[in-house]
Design an enzyme around this catalytic site. Structure first.
Site, PDB file in Angstrom:
ATOM      1  N   ASP A 232       1.483   0.744   5.948  1.00  0.00           N
ATOM      2  CA  ASP A 232       2.651   0.020   5.451  1.00  0.00           C
ATOM      3  C   ASP A 232       2.716   0.038   3.937  1.00  0.00           C
ATOM      4  OD1 ASP A 232       0.834  -1.950   4.526  1.00  0.00           O
ATOM      5  OD2 ASP A 232       2.420  -3.445   4.718  1.00  0.00           O
TER       6      ASP A 232
ATOM      7  N   ASP B 156      -1.030  -5.436   2.466  1.00  0.00           N
ATOM      8  CA  ASP B 156      -1.523  -5.956   1.197  1.00  0.00           C
ATOM      9  C   ASP B 156      -0.871  -7.267   0.796  1.00  0.00           C
ATOM     10  OD1 ASP B 156       0.975  -4.992   0.714  1.00  0.00           O
ATOM     11  OD2 ASP B 156       0.469  -3.954  -1.151  1.00  0.00           O
TER      12      ASP B 156
ATOM     13  N   ASP C  90       1.786  -9.967   5.474  1.00  0.00           N
ATOM     14  CA  ASP C  90       1.142  -8.963   6.326  1.00  0.00           C
ATOM     15  C   ASP C  90       0.011  -9.568   7.160  1.00  0.00           C
ATOM     16  OD1 ASP C  90       2.750  -6.940   5.350  1.00  0.00           O
ATOM     17  OD2 ASP C  90       1.384  -6.459   3.708  1.00  0.00           O
TER      18      ASP C  90
END
Length: 910
Positions: free
Chosen positions: A332, A642, A646
């Site tokens: 991602d 990060d 998330d």
């Protein structure tokens, strides 16, 4: 200065009282001299946990195993019967087993704990008027600390400035909902969970930003008071170790039943109960692989250390196994796939397009107007107003800085912001000059929920600059700035066309806008920029793919692992990057946008996530849905992340992977693994090591179990036939604990074999003993039984010396084991390649040779040293007898080849 113990009183004091109490300053922070003196007074900002179990107790707990209970009881019975030598040997072997287990567990725990400490948490502080990033352990009381979304609160803070600040204090108070913070003093009797003007160490900022002064560090913090009553523990339990434990328990019950049955049948046949007791104990001991737990621990510890050397730090041990089964990697963060060194290449401002030359963060380069698709000469009469305003917006709505080291330029902060500073510098705009003329008064930090950042600057008039995604800003704009600096109608269709063109070239696009406000405005909020913005322009930047990441993506796909890119970029940009990276499904580069996913039901989403390779403009909550959808299809998902939002997806994924460099503390705490270089290639390397760990464990099982099988068959059949036992219980213990561990440990050091990433992922639900492995164990066990039983019977009939017969049977077994060990190791594979005149790849041979040499030396001592003869009922052998013991090595060669055909030793899965 007051003791830190009284830190619980600070919530009732005003900010000025707290500042004066600590001799600090809101504008300057602490001086270097004050910091130095407080280091000596308060020490490092680290938690001191209650000491764990003492060494002696951890050693005693090594005996807390059902098998060892049996051995200890057997030793006690031997002692009661007057067989003190046998009892001493049994107890001695159990102690050796405990020592091995204690040492290896301590090493493994120490290695994992050391790796965890190697990840340094940093915090932002104000010292001597400068904003600095320092390790959290260097904080002292009186430091001024800045908090932002995703930060871990580094110490107990009295807050004096907050903006929409929300903190997750569940670890301390048990409150599951993030707490809204304020800066006003509170009554002295306010409960801990309701102290809204305090931020406590160990909690996490989930939203907003704030500033506070450190009032307590280390053990004086509220979390520190708790930590002193808690033990610091590192769990070595994994699904695989639990499988081993379950397997051992089942095996133990089976063996005890067989041992009791053997004992009863022998007594029924008229054998003495002393003889049958020895047979029953020998059978029980022979059937269980005593050395296997130690080998498992060693192998996992080696795997963790190897991954750390390849930039992947394991935070939770089960991730080592899960990595070997991963079927999908969801990346991602585009920076894991790309160089993460942005360069602005295209600008659109005032209805005109510009090209930017140069690369990296060096300010060398020019900005030129594009005319008929070609760049014109640089500007002679100054920058066009719209272009200048677009560049100034990127320069001021920015929290990063460029740093020059000799001829090299780097960014302190976000790479995207570094690219904006560089682009402005190419046009002759200085960040320091702009900041001086338009000092910042307030800011809204970037939040993934809003997809923009805004800053308020002083001047005449005061102005708010905003940067963010095109979708986030375009709906807030009412006008645009033309090339002369005048307001004009907003041409949304033209802007979208330019965005699409930039995206088709793989550029990541940011939009810029501004809003002039009155001199009375001192702060900026989301409502201030909801409408009425003036569109300034677009900047398109490229982040070149990492060459090693392109290779890693290809290797993962070859290994049967799907790679999916989840990004906040425009869908066209994401598709272009994916195409260059080679990220695609069987149907090509199939891409979906977050808006499309939001309109799908569960069945459609599950199909889309299986077919898609790229997911663009995905909201944080949708990442969790994507992970769940993949898992519903039976996939084993590795997910990178990060940001604060998330964390749920990282926790849900089978392997949550956080960024060690750029990730937030919230993401790190939720992850199973950290990437110290934020590089996709390190994920591939970790998967490679995870597969290697499991492969080496399979080889260890394949090596150990056949010996147990051969010993058990020998003792069981001998007892049933009322024959002399070819091998005694003490000799079985020697083989299973001393010889087995010496020869098996080298397998844990085996390097990653060639071709392991060309095999499909391992099924995580496969049993510990697969069908092929079980056939291998049975085939080699049969050979071992024939060898032990046959050698014993032959030598006893020839010499009439039962001790010599037993010793030669054992030495013959060990000699054959050497051939078998080589056959399942990479050395064996390399030798076969050499014989076939192929180029062999021989690795880690010294470790294997050391193991074999050590085993040979121990076996010589076992039979030739008088003390060992007395303890283990062995006998010295002559040279001729030693040569006879080597003959079975020849017969083991074809048998090993047969076993390898049945179950290839270098195969990753079934």
């Amino acid at each position: 200065m007051q003791s830190q113990v009284q830190s619980s009183l600070y919530h009732q004091l005003s900010e000025q009282e707290v500042i004066e109490h600590f001799g600090s300053s809101l504008e300057e922070g602490l001086s270097a001299e004050a910091v130095a003196s407080r280091y000596g007074q308060y020490g490092l900002n680290e938690l001191q946990f209650k000491p764990g179990k003492p060494a002696w107790l951890r050693f005693i707990l090594q005996f807390h195993q059902p098998l060892l209970y049996i051995l200890l009881v057997a030793g006690a019975i031997k002692a009661l019967l007057g067989s003190w030598t046998n009892a001493a040997v049994i107890w001695g072997v159990t102690v050796i087993n405990a020592i091995i287990g204690y040492v290896q567990e301590s090493k493994a725990e120490g290695a994992i704990a050391a790796l965890a400490k190697a990840v340094i948490t940093e915090t932002t502080v104000l010292r001597e008027g400068q904003t600095l990033r320092i390790p959290s352990q260097d904080l002292v009381p009186g430091d001024i600390v800045f908090l932002a979304s995703g930060d871990k609160v580094p110490a107990d803070l009295r807050l004096f400035k907050v903006r929409n600040l929300q903190v997750d204090e569940s670890a301390l108070t048990g409150e599951s909902v993030p707490v809204n913070k304020s800066s006003q003093p509170l009554p002295a009797d306010t409960p801990l969970a309701e102290r809204s003007n305090m931020a406590y160490a160990g909690s996490f900022v989930t939203f907003g930003q704030g500033q506070g002064i450190v009032v307590a560090t280390g053990n004086a913090t509220e979390m520190g008071q708790i930590s002193q009553s808690m033990e610091r523990q590192v769990s070595l339990t994994t699904p695989l170790t639990r499988k081993f434990a379950k397997f051992s328990r089942i095996l133990l019950y089976v063996v005890l039943t067989l041992a009791a049955l053997t004992f009863a049948i022998g007594l029924g046949q008229g054998e003495s109960w002393l003889y049958m007791f020895e047979a029953a104990v020998a059978l029980a001991v022979s059937a269980i692989p005593e050395g296997l737990p130690a080998v498992v621990t060693i192998t996992l510890a080696i795997g963790v250390n190897r991954m750390a050397k390849r930039h992947a730090i394991i935070r939770k041990l089960p991730a080592v196994e899960a990595l070997g089964s991963a079927t999908v990697i969801c990346s991602d963060k585009t920076g894991t796939l790309t160089e993460n060194q942005m360069t602005v290449q295209a600008i659109y401002a005032g209805g005109l397009s510009y090209t930017v030359s140069g690369s990296g963060y060096s300010p060398k380069g020019d900005i030129s107007l594009m005319i008929d698709g070609k760049p014109s000469s640089p500007f002679e009469d100054g920058l066009p107003p719209a272009l200048e305003e677009c560049l100034v917006a990127g320069l001021l709505c920015n929290d990063s800085q460029l740093k020059q080291t000799r001829d090299d330029w780097s960014v302190l902060g976000d790479p995207t912001e570094g690219a904006l500073i560089t682009a402005a510098a190419k046009a002759g705009l200085s960040q320091s000059g702009q900041v001086a003329s338009k000092p910042r008064l307030d800011a809204i930090p970037f939040e993934s929920e809003y997809q923009y950042m805004a800053t308020l600057h002083d001047g005449v008039p005061r102005v708010i600059y905003v940067k963010g995604s095109v979708e986030a800003l375009i709906g807030r704009c009412s006008h645009a700035m033309d090339q002369t600096g005048q307001l004009t109608a907003l041409d949304t269709a033209r802007i979208e066309q330019v965005v699409e063109t930039m995206a088709e070239h793989g550029l990541r696009v940011l939009a810029f806008a501004k809003k002039e406000v009155g001199s009375h405005q001192h702060s900026v909020d989301h409502d201030d920029i909801a409408t009425g913005l003036v569109f300034l322009g677009l900047q398109g930047m490229i982040d070149p793919p990492r060459p090693e990441a392109i290779t890693a993506v290809h290797d993962c796909q070859t290994a049967g692992i799907q790679v999916k890119m989840i990004t906040g970029d425009h869908i066209t940009t994401a598709r272009a990057i994916a195409r260059r990276m080679g990220i695609q499904s069987t149907a090509g580069v199939v891409a979906f946008e977050g808006q499309q996913l939001a309109q799908m039901d569960d069945r459609q989403l599950a199909q889309a996530v299986e077919d898609g390779a790229v997911f663009a403009r995905v909201a944080p909550a949708q990442k969790l849905q994507l992970v769940e959808a993949l898992q519903s299809k039976g996939e084993i998902v590795a997910m990178t992340g990060d940001g604060v939002n998330d964390a749920p997806a990282l926790k849900q994924a089978d392997i949550g992977i956080a960024m060690g460099k750029g990730g937030t503390e919230v993401a790190r705490e939720s992850a199973d693994m950290l990437l110290t270089d934020d590089n996709f290639a390190s994920i591939k390397a970790a998967i490679e090591e995870g597969r290697t760990v499991y492969l080496n464990l399979r080889k260890a099982i394949a090596f150990l179990l056949p010996v147990n099988g051969g010993e058990s068959m020998t003792i069981l059949i001998s007892a049933m036939l009322a024959r002399e036992l070819p091998i005694l219980s003490l000799q079985v213990l020697w083989l299973n604990m001393i010889n087995s561990i010496t020869m098996t440990v080298p397998l844990a050091f085996e390097a990653t074999p060639h071709g392991i990433m060309q095999q499909p992922p391992r099924n995580p639900n496969e049993p510990l003993l697969t069908r092929k492995l079980l056939y291998r164990v049975l085939v080699v066990s049969l050979f071992n039984w024939v060898l032990i039983f046959g050698m014993f019977e032959w030598i006893q009939s020839v010499t009439g010396n039962i001790a010599v017969a037993r010793t030669m049977a054992i030495q013959s077994l060990v000699a054959a084991r050497i051939i078998y060990l080589i056959s399942i190791s990479q050395l064996g594979t390399s030798l076969i390649a050499y014989l076939r005149r192929q180029a062999p790849s021989i690795t880690n041979v010294p470790v294997l040779i050391v193991g074999i040499v050590a085993a040979v030396i121990l076996q010589i001592i076992f039979s030739q040293w008088q003390v060992m003869n007395t303890l283990f009922a062995t006998a010295p052998l002559t040279w001729n007898q030693w040569l006879i013991c080597l003959v079975p090595m020849v017969f083991m060669i074809p048998w090993s080849i047969l076993a390898n055909v049945i179950d290839p030793p270098q195969a990753h899965g079934k």
